[in-house]
Design a protein around this motif. Structure first.
Motif, PDB file in Angstrom:
ATOM      1  N   PRO A 198       5.401 -29.278 -29.593  1.00  0.00           N
ATOM      2  CA  PRO A 198       3.971 -29.470 -29.354  1.00  0.00           C
ATOM      3  C   PRO A 198       3.313 -30.278 -30.483  1.00  0.00           C
ATOM      4  O   PRO A 198       3.894 -30.391 -31.554  1.00  0.00           O
ATOM      5  CB  PRO A 198       3.437 -28.028 -29.336  1.00  0.00           C
ATOM      6  CG  PRO A 198       4.404 -27.238 -30.135  1.00  0.00           C
ATOM      7  CD  PRO A 198       5.746 -27.881 -29.897  1.00  0.00           C
ATOM      8  N   PRO A 199       2.139 -30.848 -30.231  1.00  0.00           N
ATOM      9  CA  PRO A 199       1.346 -30.695 -29.006  1.00  0.00           C
ATOM     10  C   PRO A 199       1.658 -31.740 -27.924  1.00  0.00           C
ATOM     11  O   PRO A 199       1.301 -31.558 -26.770  1.00  0.00           O
ATOM     12  CB  PRO A 199      -0.090 -30.885 -29.504  1.00  0.00           C
ATOM     13  CG  PRO A 199       0.056 -31.856 -30.631  1.00  0.00           C
ATOM     14  CD  PRO A 199       1.358 -31.509 -31.296  1.00  0.00           C
ATOM     15  N   ALA A 200       2.323 -32.818 -28.291  1.00  0.00           N
ATOM     16  CA  ALA A 200       2.522 -33.909 -27.321  1.00  0.00           C
ATOM     17  C   ALA A 200       3.816 -33.778 -26.532  1.00  0.00           C
ATOM     18  O   ALA A 200       3.972 -34.403 -25.484  1.00  0.00           O
ATOM     19  CB  ALA A 200       2.490 -35.260 -28.029  1.00  0.00           C
ATOM     20  N   TYR A 201       4.795 -33.012 -27.053  1.00  0.00           N
ATOM     21  CA  TYR A 201       6.095 -32.840 -26.402  1.00  0.00           C
ATOM     22  C   TYR A 201       6.708 -34.209 -26.051  1.00  0.00           C
ATOM     23  O   TYR A 201       7.159 -34.446 -24.937  1.00  0.00           O
ATOM     24  CB  TYR A 201       5.974 -31.979 -25.144  1.00  0.00           C
ATOM     25  CG  TYR A 201       5.566 -30.557 -25.450  1.00  0.00           C
ATOM     26  CD1 TYR A 201       6.514 -29.610 -25.836  1.00  0.00           C
ATOM     27  CD2 TYR A 201       4.230 -30.172 -25.376  1.00  0.00           C
ATOM     28  CE1 TYR A 201       6.139 -28.305 -26.129  1.00  0.00           C
ATOM     29  CE2 TYR A 201       3.847 -28.870 -25.680  1.00  0.00           C
ATOM     30  CZ  TYR A 201       4.803 -27.940 -26.055  1.00  0.00           C
ATOM     31  OH  TYR A 201       4.428 -26.649 -26.362  1.00  0.00           O
ATOM     32  N   MET A 202       6.739 -35.087 -27.058  1.00  0.00           N
ATOM     33  CA  MET A 202       7.247 -36.442 -26.855  1.00  0.00           C
ATOM     34  C   MET A 202       8.763 -36.445 -26.716  1.00  0.00           C
ATOM     35  O   MET A 202       9.459 -35.580 -27.260  1.00  0.00           O
ATOM     36  CB  MET A 202       6.833 -37.348 -28.016  1.00  0.00           C
ATOM     37  CG  MET A 202       5.328 -37.563 -28.131  1.00  0.00           C
ATOM     38  SD  MET A 202       4.892 -38.586 -29.549  1.00  0.00           S
ATOM     39  CE  MET A 202       5.662 -40.136 -29.079  1.00  0.00           C
ATOM     40  N   VAL A 219      -0.406 -36.236 -33.477  1.00  0.00           N
ATOM     41  CA  VAL A 219      -1.372 -36.187 -32.384  1.00  0.00           C
ATOM     42  C   VAL A 219      -2.335 -35.034 -32.607  1.00  0.00           C
ATOM     43  O   VAL A 219      -1.920 -33.928 -32.964  1.00  0.00           O
ATOM     44  CB  VAL A 219      -0.653 -36.016 -31.024  1.00  0.00           C
ATOM     45  CG1 VAL A 219      -1.661 -35.810 -29.902  1.00  0.00           C
ATOM     46  CG2 VAL A 219       0.217 -37.232 -30.734  1.00  0.00           C
ATOM     47  N   ASN A 220      -3.619 -35.291 -32.431  1.00  0.00           N
ATOM     48  CA  ASN A 220      -4.641 -34.263 -32.542  1.00  0.00           C
ATOM     49  C   ASN A 220      -5.149 -33.895 -31.148  1.00  0.00           C
ATOM     50  O   ASN A 220      -5.296 -34.765 -30.286  1.00  0.00           O
ATOM     51  CB  ASN A 220      -5.812 -34.749 -33.395  1.00  0.00           C
ATOM     52  CG  ASN A 220      -5.372 -35.035 -34.824  1.00  0.00           C
ATOM     53  OD1 ASN A 220      -4.819 -34.184 -35.501  1.00  0.00           O
ATOM     54  ND2 ASN A 220      -5.615 -36.246 -35.284  1.00  0.00           N
ATOM     55  N   HIS A 234      -9.722 -31.025 -24.139  1.00  0.00           N
ATOM     56  CA  HIS A 234      -8.829 -31.728 -23.222  1.00  0.00           C
ATOM     57  C   HIS A 234      -8.501 -33.134 -23.713  1.00  0.00           C
ATOM     58  O   HIS A 234      -7.857 -33.903 -23.009  1.00  0.00           O
ATOM     59  CB  HIS A 234      -9.456 -31.813 -21.826  1.00  0.00           C
ATOM     60  CG  HIS A 234      -9.685 -30.478 -21.198  1.00  0.00           C
ATOM     61  ND1 HIS A 234      -8.661 -29.667 -20.771  1.00  0.00           N
ATOM     62  CD2 HIS A 234     -10.831 -29.790 -20.949  1.00  0.00           C
ATOM     63  CE1 HIS A 234      -9.149 -28.548 -20.270  1.00  0.00           C
ATOM     64  NE2 HIS A 234     -10.467 -28.596 -20.367  1.00  0.00           N
ATOM     65  N   VAL A 235      -8.949 -33.444 -24.934  1.00  0.00           N
ATOM     66  CA  VAL A 235      -8.744 -34.797 -25.471  1.00  0.00           C
ATOM     67  C   VAL A 235      -7.592 -34.799 -26.473  1.00  0.00           C
ATOM     68  O   VAL A 235      -7.529 -33.954 -27.364  1.00  0.00           O
ATOM     69  CB  VAL A 235     -10.021 -35.329 -26.150  1.00  0.00           C
ATOM     70  CG1 VAL A 235      -9.781 -36.719 -26.728  1.00  0.00           C
ATOM     71  CG2 VAL A 235     -11.176 -35.353 -25.148  1.00  0.00           C
ATOM     72  N   MET A 236      -6.680 -35.742 -26.313  1.00  0.00           N
ATOM     73  CA  MET A 236      -5.547 -35.904 -27.223  1.00  0.00           C
ATOM     74  C   MET A 236      -5.592 -37.314 -27.805  1.00  0.00           C
ATOM     75  O   MET A 236      -5.703 -38.287 -27.070  1.00  0.00           O
ATOM     76  CB  MET A 236      -4.228 -35.677 -26.476  1.00  0.00           C
ATOM     77  CG  MET A 236      -2.995 -35.700 -27.371  1.00  0.00           C
ATOM     78  SD  MET A 236      -1.461 -35.361 -26.438  1.00  0.00           S
ATOM     79  CE  MET A 236      -1.691 -33.645 -25.991  1.00  0.00           C
ATOM     80  N   PHE A 237      -5.529 -37.423 -29.140  1.00  0.00           N
ATOM     81  CA  PHE A 237      -5.588 -38.740 -29.765  1.00  0.00           C
ATOM     82  C   PHE A 237      -4.698 -38.789 -30.998  1.00  0.00           C
ATOM     83  O   PHE A 237      -4.471 -37.775 -31.662  1.00  0.00           O
ATOM     84  CB  PHE A 237      -7.039 -39.103 -30.142  1.00  0.00           C
ATOM     85  CG  PHE A 237      -7.695 -38.133 -31.091  1.00  0.00           C
ATOM     86  CD1 PHE A 237      -7.688 -38.359 -32.457  1.00  0.00           C
ATOM     87  CD2 PHE A 237      -8.320 -36.984 -30.606  1.00  0.00           C
ATOM     88  CE1 PHE A 237      -8.291 -37.475 -33.326  1.00  0.00           C
ATOM     89  CE2 PHE A 237      -8.932 -36.081 -31.479  1.00  0.00           C
ATOM     90  CZ  PHE A 237      -8.922 -36.328 -32.839  1.00  0.00           C
ATOM     91  N   ALA A 238      -4.182 -39.990 -31.267  1.00  0.00           N
ATOM     92  CA  ALA A 238      -3.259 -40.179 -32.391  1.00  0.00           C
ATOM     93  C   ALA A 238      -4.030 -40.332 -33.697  1.00  0.00           C
ATOM     94  O   ALA A 238      -5.178 -40.771 -33.710  1.00  0.00           O
ATOM     95  CB  ALA A 238      -2.386 -41.404 -32.150  1.00  0.00           C
ATOM     96  N   GLU A 239      -3.382 -39.965 -34.802  1.00  0.00           N
ATOM     97  CA  GLU A 239      -3.971 -40.106 -36.128  1.00  0.00           C
ATOM     98  C   GLU A 239      -3.265 -41.230 -36.873  1.00  0.00           C
ATOM     99  O   GLU A 239      -2.047 -41.356 -36.822  1.00  0.00           O
ATOM    100  CB  GLU A 239      -3.831 -38.800 -36.903  1.00  0.00           C
ATOM    101  CG  GLU A 239      -4.491 -38.808 -38.269  1.00  0.00           C
ATOM    102  CD  GLU A 239      -4.468 -37.439 -38.922  1.00  0.00           C
ATOM    103  OE1 GLU A 239      -4.353 -37.373 -40.151  1.00  0.00           O
ATOM    104  OE2 GLU A 239      -4.553 -36.428 -38.190  1.00  0.00           O
ATOM    105  N   LYS A 240      -4.021 -42.062 -37.556  1.00  0.00           N
ATOM    106  CA  LYS A 240      -3.486 -43.225 -38.266  1.00  0.00           C
ATOM    107  C   LYS A 240      -2.656 -42.779 -39.460  1.00  0.00           C
ATOM    108  O   LYS A 240      -3.184 -42.191 -40.393  1.00  0.00           O
ATOM    109  CB  LYS A 240      -4.638 -44.117 -38.716  1.00  0.00           C
ATOM    110  CG  LYS A 240      -4.219 -45.392 -39.420  1.00  0.00           C
ATOM    111  CD  LYS A 240      -5.441 -46.225 -39.778  1.00  0.00           C
ATOM    112  CE  LYS A 240      -5.051 -47.514 -40.466  1.00  0.00           C
ATOM    113  NZ  LYS A 240      -6.236 -48.320 -40.826  1.00  0.00           N
TER     114      LYS A 240
END
Length: 448
Positions: free
Chosen positions: A189-193, A262-263, A267-273
């Motif tokens: 988690p959280p993205a389970y890539m 990933v943050n 319901h919003v998921m966004f990448a961190e630089k």
């Protein structure tokens, strides 16, 4: 009257421009600031395009090699990498006429760098601003054009070399298949890539004879028995994260270098630089170059040499990751010790054994120690741009040791991955130091 004034003004401007072109332009580029600025822009684009750590190592390496090849043309005290790196064939270049080699090296770097990324316009704009500045400082038009042409000729040779490293073919290789074997890696988690770059061991290394040349010992035998060694290693991670000091947390965050963080908010998921491990060490290489007051040639050598070590390190490391396919501490601990436990750092999307930062950091530190010796004080400001403070080290090896142990503090690696990864990186770095020669007798690859 107006026509006469306009004519006089035009003549004055032409004379002034001619005088500007005729001035001594050789001292416009003396140090490595322009190439370091180009590398920083490349880092920005790597982050923007979200390249994985292994792919990022490739993006840093080829432009740096191209710039260094211009150095080898400019100064016979430097030795070309052609004929030294696997598959890098020798080639003659047209160096007739007056060449401004620092500009040619920069042109080579930008040309190859642009070919390596998606957001080409961002690098192109940066190049145009740099070139405009250099041109305005007085490089004669013909010299400018001839120098850029040479740099792009060298770049074309390096790009052709890069195209044969199996990278493009690997883009169509099958994705990693997750299995239900208890010991095996599972997406986290959280993205389970999905598993990143499962076939990176098929990329051609620069110096290694094969990806598994310095194969690490296997991980501890998997077990869920509370008395087993594997369970104890998981408990070590679990307890370490629960009892971290502020200093240990600072170390973990400083060396996080996870471009896939990933943050999640609602319901919003966004990448961190975030910068990659290789990007961090390329930043250290640039800092060391400036601290040592290297000229543009020494800077190009430092960046090329460091990038080669990092590139081969990721090939060797990823070869082991997808051979052992080991479960991450987060997955194991949640299943067998505490389902609510979280690591301090977000777990990266690939198998556990061995630690990529441990391998790459130690390989890079051996390369940089060869170039600068030890002790060598490092004021590491690489992460300042990403909201983290400066850390200081007395040597590259000290920095590498901290980078390695940071993975335990972060809760993303078992201790054997750190120990074996560090050993692999050191052996690989020492091997590269023996095999690569950037100084000494140089046969200039020029057309007679």
């Amino acid at each position: 009257m107006r026509t006469i004034r306009s004519l006089i003004l035009a003549i004055v401007l032409l004379v002034g421009f001619a005088c500007q072109e005729n001035q001594d332009y050789q001292d416009i580029i003396t140090n490595g600031d322009y190439q370091i600025a180009a590398q920083l822009k490349l880092t920005d684009v790597i982050i923007h395009d979200i390249f994985s750590p292994p792919v990022a190592s490739r993006i840093y390496a080829y432009p740096s090699i191209a710039a260094f090849e211009v150095v080898a043309l400019a100064d016979p005290s430097y030795t070309s990498l052609m004929g030294q790196l696997n598959g890098f064939e020798k080639k003659d270049f047209d160096t007739e006429g007056e060449i401004y080699y620092p500009l040619a090296a920069l042109a080579a770097y930008y040309k190859v760098g642009t070919a390596m990324i998606f957001s080409e316009a961002l690098v192109q704009e940066h190049k145009e601003r740099a070139f405009q500045e250099i041109r305005k400082k007085g490089v004669p038009k013909k010299v400018f054009e001839r120098s850029v042409a040479l740099g792009e000729e060298v770049a074309a040779h390096v790009i052709a070399y890069a195209r044969k490293d199996n990278y493009h073919e690997s883009r169509s290789f099958e994705k990693y298949t997750v299995t239900n074997e208890p010991f095996s890696w599972q997406p986290t988690p959280p993205a389970y890539m999905e598993g990143i770059e499962p076939h990176w061991n098929k990329i051609r290394p620069f110096v290694l004879e094969r990806a598994n040349q310095f194969q690490s010992p296997p991980p501890t035998e998997f077990s869920t028995d509370v008395n087993s060694q594997f369970y104890k290693e998981a408990e070590q991670v679990f307890n370490t994260v629960k009892n971290l000091t502020k200093e240990q947390k600072d170390i973990a965050y400083f060396w996080d270098c996870n471009p896939y963080k990933v943050n999640v908010k609602g319901h919003v998921m966004f990448a961190e630089k975030k910068i990659t491990p290789g990007g961090h060490w390329m930043g250290i290489a640039a800092i060391a170059s400036k601290a040592a007051d290297q000229d543009w040639k020494g800077t190009a050598e430092t960046l090329a040499y460091t990038s080669i070590s990092i590139f081969d390190a990721f090939i060797a490391c990823w070869d082991e990751k997808y051979r052992s396919r080991l479960i991450r501490p987060e997955t194991y601990i949640n299943k067998y010790i505490d389902e609510e436990w979280l690591p301090l750092l977000q777990t990266p999307p690939f198998p556990e054994h061995t630690s990529g930062h441990s391998v790459a950091s130690n390989a890079a530190s051996e390369a940089l120690t060869k170039l600068f010796g030890e002790p060598f004080y490092i004021y590491d400001s690489t992460e300042v741009a990403y909201g983290l403070p400066i850390r200081e080290f007395n040597s590259f090896r000290e920095a590498a040791d901290e980078a390695a142990i940071s993975r335990l503090y972060g809760g993303i690696h078992f201790m054997p991955a750190i120990v074996y990864g560090s050993e692999k990186g050191k052996r690989l770095g020492q091997y590269l130091n023996e095999k690569i020669n950037t100084r000494g007798d140089n046969i200039a690859h020029k057309k007679e």
